[in-house]
Design a protein around this motif. Sequence first.
Motif, short mmCIF file in Angstrom:
data_model
loop_
_atom_site.label_atom_id
_atom_site.label_comp_id
_atom_site.label_asym_id
_atom_site.label_seq_id
_atom_site.Cartn_x
_atom_site.Cartn_y
_atom_site.Cartn_z
N GLU A 163 0.83 -1.21 0.00
CA GLU A 163 0.00 0.00 0.00
C GLU A 163 0.87 1.26 0.00
O GLU A 163 0.60 2.20 -0.74
N GLU A 164 1.92 1.26 0.81
CA GLU A 164 2.81 2.42 0.88
C GLU A 164 3.49 2.66 -0.47
O GLU A 164 3.59 3.80 -0.94
N LYS A 165 3.92 1.58 -1.14
CA LYS A 165 4.57 1.71 -2.45
C LYS A 165 3.57 2.24 -3.49
O LYS A 165 3.93 3.06 -4.33
N VAL A 166 2.33 1.76 -3.43
CA VAL A 166 1.31 2.22 -4.37
C VAL A 166 1.03 3.71 -4.16
O VAL A 166 0.96 4.48 -5.13
N LYS B 24 3.04 5.99 -2.89
CA LYS B 24 4.20 6.76 -3.37
C LYS B 24 4.22 6.82 -4.90
O LYS B 24 4.54 7.85 -5.48
N THR B 25 3.88 5.71 -5.54
CA THR B 25 3.86 5.67 -7.00
C THR B 25 2.79 6.61 -7.55
O THR B 25 3.04 7.36 -8.50
N VAL B 26 1.61 6.60 -6.95
CA VAL B 26 0.52 7.48 -7.38
C VAL B 26 0.92 8.94 -7.20
O VAL B 26 0.70 9.76 -8.09
N GLU B 27 1.54 9.26 -6.06
CA GLU B 27 1.98 10.64 -5.82
C GLU B 27 3.01 11.06 -6.87
O GLU B 27 2.97 12.18 -7.38
N HIS B 28 3.93 10.15 -7.20
CA HIS B 28 4.94 10.45 -8.22
C HIS B 28 4.28 10.68 -9.58
O HIS B 28 4.62 11.63 -10.29
N LEU B 29 3.34 9.81 -9.94
CA LEU B 29 2.65 9.95 -11.22
C LEU B 29 1.83 11.23 -11.29
O LEU B 29 1.79 11.89 -12.33
N GLU B 30 1.17 11.60 -10.17
CA GLU B 30 0.42 12.85 -10.14
C GLU B 30 1.35 14.03 -10.39
O GLU B 30 1.01 14.95 -11.14
N GLU C 290 4.20 13.98 -12.03
CA GLU C 290 4.63 13.93 -13.43
C GLU C 290 3.53 14.47 -14.35
O GLU C 290 3.82 15.22 -15.29
#
Length: 76
Positions: free
Chosen positions: A32-35, A37-43, A45
Amino acid sequence: AAADPVSMVPGSLETGSWCNEHTLHERLDIIEEKVIKTVEHLESEVKSLLSIISETTSNIPTVPGTPLIDIFDGQY
């Protein structure tokens, strides 16, 4: 008991079941934490790309009378 796979394992105890469940929850928390962080990074970008597109399109000179095309209207 036949439908419960945990109880069918020889030597499995209630504590073993709890331990497995605890480990599963820990792994799910990590995922969940990785997901997140990935969503935050994609947002970030996407915002950056939209900003670049906005800046680029505002600097393009248009010829008077040329129809504007909205690339976000779903037709293209």
